[in-house]
Structures are given as C-alpha cells and as structure tokens.
Motif scaffolding. Sequence first.
Motif, mmCIF file in Angstrom:
data_model
loop_
_atom_site.group_PDB
_atom_site.id
_atom_site.type_symbol
_atom_site.label_atom_id
_atom_site.label_comp_id
_atom_site.label_asym_id
_atom_site.label_seq_id
_atom_site.Cartn_x
_atom_site.Cartn_y
_atom_site.Cartn_z
ATOM 1 N N SER A 259 0.815 -1.210 0.000
ATOM 2 C CA SER A 259 0.000 0.000 0.000
ATOM 3 C C SER A 259 0.848 1.260 0.000
ATOM 4 O O SER A 259 0.306 2.368 0.014
ATOM 5 N N ALA A 260 2.192 1.099 -0.012
ATOM 6 C CA ALA A 260 3.055 2.280 -0.069
ATOM 7 C C ALA A 260 2.751 3.062 -1.342
ATOM 8 O O ALA A 260 2.501 2.466 -2.395
ATOM 9 N N ASN B 115 -5.559 -2.835 -2.451
ATOM 10 C CA ASN B 115 -5.071 -2.891 -1.070
ATOM 11 C C ASN B 115 -6.245 -2.810 -0.109
ATOM 12 O O ASN B 115 -7.141 -1.979 -0.271
ATOM 13 N N CYS B 116 -6.238 -3.662 0.892
ATOM 14 C CA CYS B 116 -7.339 -3.687 1.859
ATOM 15 C C CYS B 116 -7.472 -2.337 2.559
ATOM 16 O O CYS B 116 -6.465 -1.769 3.007
ATOM 17 N N PRO B 117 -8.683 -1.818 2.673
ATOM 18 C CA PRO B 117 -8.883 -0.524 3.340
ATOM 19 C C PRO B 117 -8.746 -0.557 4.859
ATOM 20 O O PRO B 117 -9.083 0.422 5.522
ATOM 21 N N ASN B 118 -8.266 -1.655 5.416
ATOM 22 C CA ASN B 118 -8.112 -1.720 6.870
ATOM 23 C C ASN B 118 -6.892 -0.956 7.360
ATOM 24 O O ASN B 118 -6.624 -0.922 8.569
ATOM 25 N N GLY B 119 -6.132 -0.339 6.455
ATOM 26 C CA GLY B 119 -4.980 0.455 6.847
ATOM 27 C C GLY B 119 -3.678 -0.307 6.892
ATOM 28 O O GLY B 119 -2.641 0.244 7.282
ATOM 29 N N SER B 120 -3.661 -1.567 6.488
ATOM 30 C CA SER B 120 -2.443 -2.361 6.558
ATOM 31 C C SER B 120 -1.497 -2.013 5.422
ATOM 32 O O SER B 120 -1.849 -1.314 4.469
ATOM 33 N N GLY B 121 -0.283 -2.547 5.510
ATOM 34 C CA GLY B 121 0.735 -2.245 4.512
ATOM 35 C C GLY B 121 0.755 -3.186 3.334
ATOM 36 O O GLY B 121 1.302 -2.850 2.286
ATOM 37 N N ARG C 190 22.544 6.124 -5.121
ATOM 38 C CA ARG C 190 21.189 6.685 -5.162
ATOM 39 C C ARG C 190 20.101 5.633 -5.338
ATOM 40 O O ARG C 190 19.013 5.929 -5.833
ATOM 41 N N THR C 191 20.381 4.397 -4.997
ATOM 42 C CA THR C 191 19.326 3.388 -5.058
ATOM 43 C C THR C 191 18.293 3.652 -3.965
ATOM 44 O O THR C 191 18.608 4.224 -2.919
ATOM 45 N N THR C 192 17.064 3.222 -4.211
ATOM 46 C CA THR C 192 15.979 3.424 -3.254
ATOM 47 C C THR C 192 15.953 2.274 -2.261
ATOM 48 O O THR C 192 16.085 1.109 -2.636
ATOM 49 N N VAL C 193 15.808 2.597 -0.986
ATOM 50 C CA VAL C 193 15.667 1.573 0.041
ATOM 51 C C VAL C 193 14.436 1.895 0.879
ATOM 52 O O VAL C 193 14.030 3.047 1.009
ATOM 53 N N GLN C 194 13.843 0.847 1.448
ATOM 54 C CA GLN C 194 12.684 0.997 2.327
ATOM 55 C C GLN C 194 13.162 1.123 3.765
ATOM 56 O O GLN C 194 13.953 0.304 4.240
ATOM 57 N N ILE C 195 12.728 2.167 4.462
ATOM 58 C CA ILE C 195 13.039 2.304 5.875
ATOM 59 C C ILE C 195 11.731 2.349 6.654
ATOM 60 O O ILE C 195 10.647 2.526 6.099
ATOM 61 N N GLY C 196 11.843 2.179 7.954
ATOM 62 C CA GLY C 196 10.651 2.172 8.791
ATOM 63 C C GLY C 196 10.181 0.766 9.094
ATOM 64 O O GLY C 196 10.871 -0.224 8.821
ATOM 65 N N VAL C 197 9.004 0.675 9.670
ATOM 66 C CA VAL C 197 8.397 -0.588 10.045
ATOM 67 C C VAL C 197 6.998 -0.643 9.445
ATOM 68 O O VAL C 197 6.470 0.374 8.996
ATOM 69 N N GLY D 234 14.983 13.714 0.952
ATOM 70 C CA GLY D 234 15.235 12.424 0.337
ATOM 71 C C GLY D 234 14.183 11.367 0.608
ATOM 72 O O GLY D 234 14.322 10.233 0.145
ATOM 73 N N LEU D 235 13.128 11.706 1.333
ATOM 74 C CA LEU D 235 12.098 10.723 1.667
ATOM 75 C C LEU D 235 10.941 10.825 0.686
ATOM 76 O O LEU D 235 10.518 11.917 0.303
ATOM 77 N N SER D 236 10.385 9.662 0.284
ATOM 78 C CA SER D 236 9.289 9.657 -0.690
ATOM 79 C C SER D 236 7.935 9.854 -0.028
ATOM 80 O O SER D 236 6.984 10.289 -0.669
ATOM 81 N N ASN D 237 7.828 9.514 1.260
ATOM 82 C CA ASN D 237 6.532 9.589 1.936
ATOM 83 C C ASN D 237 6.754 10.011 3.391
ATOM 84 O O ASN D 237 6.607 9.225 4.318
#
Length: 360
Positions: free
Chosen positions: A79-80, A95-101, A334-341, A356-359
Amino acid sequence: MKAQPPTTTACKPGGLQIIVLALLLISSAGLRAQCPPNIDFEFGDFRNWQCYTGTFVSPSNLTLNPSAPTPGRHEMYSSAPPGAGRDPYGNFPINCPNGSGHSIRLGNNGGGGQAEGVSYTFTIPAGQNEFNIIYNYAVVLQDGGVNHDSTNQPRLLIRVRNVTDNQLITCSSFPFIVGGLTGFEPYPPNPTILYKDWAANSINLDGMAGKTIELFFITTDCGFKAHFGYAYIDVNTECSSAFTGAAYCPDDTAITVTAPFGYQSYSWWNAGFTQFLGNNQSIYFNPPPPPGTQIAVILEPFAGYGCLDTLYANLLDTLNIRADAGPDQLACNRTTVQIGVPPRPYHLYSWSPVTGLSNP
C-alpha cells in the motif's frame, strides 16, 4: 491529542538522521494479544505461509500441492504510495482498506482450470484465553452460465480449522460459489463477472489457549477451464478484542474509538448492554468516559458469511507512544531503500527531516 516528543532516534547511513513521530493512537503492547509473525503479510512476502498450486476440473475435482509463491497466482501488493490501484472489474481498492501495509491476491483472470491456496498454521500461546483474528476478503468470480452447475463454478473457499481437535470453525468457514452468492454485484460491461468489495469476518478463538489453528484460503476457476475466479486476502495485525482508541492520553479532551473495518453493521453498548451508544464503525466521546470504562461492540458480518461477534475494550488513559524508525539500511549510488516498520491501522506517522524521503 497533542503530539508527543520522539522516543526513538535512528541514524541512517550517509549522515541523515531520521526521527519518527508517531502522532496518533499507538496503544501499549500489554493491551493486545501477540499475533503470529507475518500472519498479516506485513513482512511483504509469504514467510510462514504455505502456498499451493493445483487444478480444478469437472466434476468438482480439486487438487492442490505445496508450492513456492507463484507469480500471477500468489501476488503480494504494497500500500506504499502510489499503492496497487483498483480492481479492473469491481473498481474497489486492491489494497485492503483496513490500513495495513500489504494485501495478497490469489488466482487471476485467465481461467484454465487453475486452483491456488495459502495456509497459515499456528498455536495459540498457553494461557492466552482471549484470542481473536479478523480476516478481510474481496472476490471476483465469473459465472459459467447454465451449462455449469454449482459443483463446477469458480469459487473462493475459506476454511478455519482447530487442528488439535480436528474441528472446522464453522462461523469463520464458508464457500463463495457462483450460483449461490449474496452481496455480489455484476461488472456492467460483462455481467457474467461478479464481484464483492472488501468485507471482514472474525475468528473467535477465546478459550482455545494451546490449540493449533489453521487458516486456509483457496480460489479456483470453473471446472471446464473457461471461466476464472480470484480473491484478495488480508489479515488484521491485532489479535485481541482491543480496538483503536481504547487507550488514550491523560490530557485528551475527546476520543474516537474505532471497531474493525468491513462489517455490515455495528452496535455499540455499555458493558452491561443496558445503554445503546451508537451504530457506526467509530464512536466519539467528548469528554472521554472515566478511565476503566468498558464498552462493547457487536459486529454483524454480511448475510450468510459469518456469525455475530462481540468485542470488548477497557478505555484507559495510559497511552504510551513508542516511535520506531526500523533497522538501519544501506543505499549505494542513489538506489531506493525501504526504511521504517510496517504501518499500524489508523495510525499517522511523521518523519523529520524530510530530505530524500518519498513519503514523509
């Protein structure tokens, strides 16, 4: 609720310091039963799930064999932003509307007599006598017409089994088979294609501490190979009867308590069921009730697809915010990586600095 100061700071490679502020409703972990790892697909893959591929041929002969996740038959959606878009027939969100990733899709729109499945087996911890899982589903099935009886039509099968006692949990297990469907809508350009938007159902496992439970989702095409069936599946991250907003900050002047997404109707009551409080998914209190107040919500699934369930929660002014920026990640050239949980439903997050953050 006032924004709280950050409690977690993580330094990322390249000198960029990431501070995450969790702004709303991250409840203390002690209120919630621990879900089995990745039952909610929030790892972004099928770890701990068993995938299956097979065939469905006339007369109603279903064969499934364990397999690796198979592209086109076991699909994972994030859902990103920008998300996975909308289903081409039902126009509901993939993507399920329950707010999950993450959500998954079983099957495809290709026909061919294919069958697919995913299963998850886990044991409820000893002493955990309150355990409740909510799964979400959306379905697209093509009607084979008058030449197909129900035994050969496309389908979604949902089976929840108490493995320890070899018992099917009937309130959470049912088939969706063309010819006996309720709550489905036709796709206007081709009315043989029927769809059902996202809905939810509860698996009440109270009193089953120590039991082994299996969730099994199966999709099939028609038995004559010409018509297709597929479904989207997600499982909620929480595995208890606590719901969003049940814990709040001591200085909050108003709170909103939100029941799980995807039911046909909601009925809110006080703990003794003597006072009706509301009939929406969320209920608003201004001012909040005294700490320790217990409320209940009766969840009614869509007709024919589950049983009534009642969830309870104690409203506590003990909310603690714990921010988590996730593990450090390396990025080169400059490759993209996912951060966070993985995100938690109904929570809002803010990152600083945003460079530098997409979201952010």
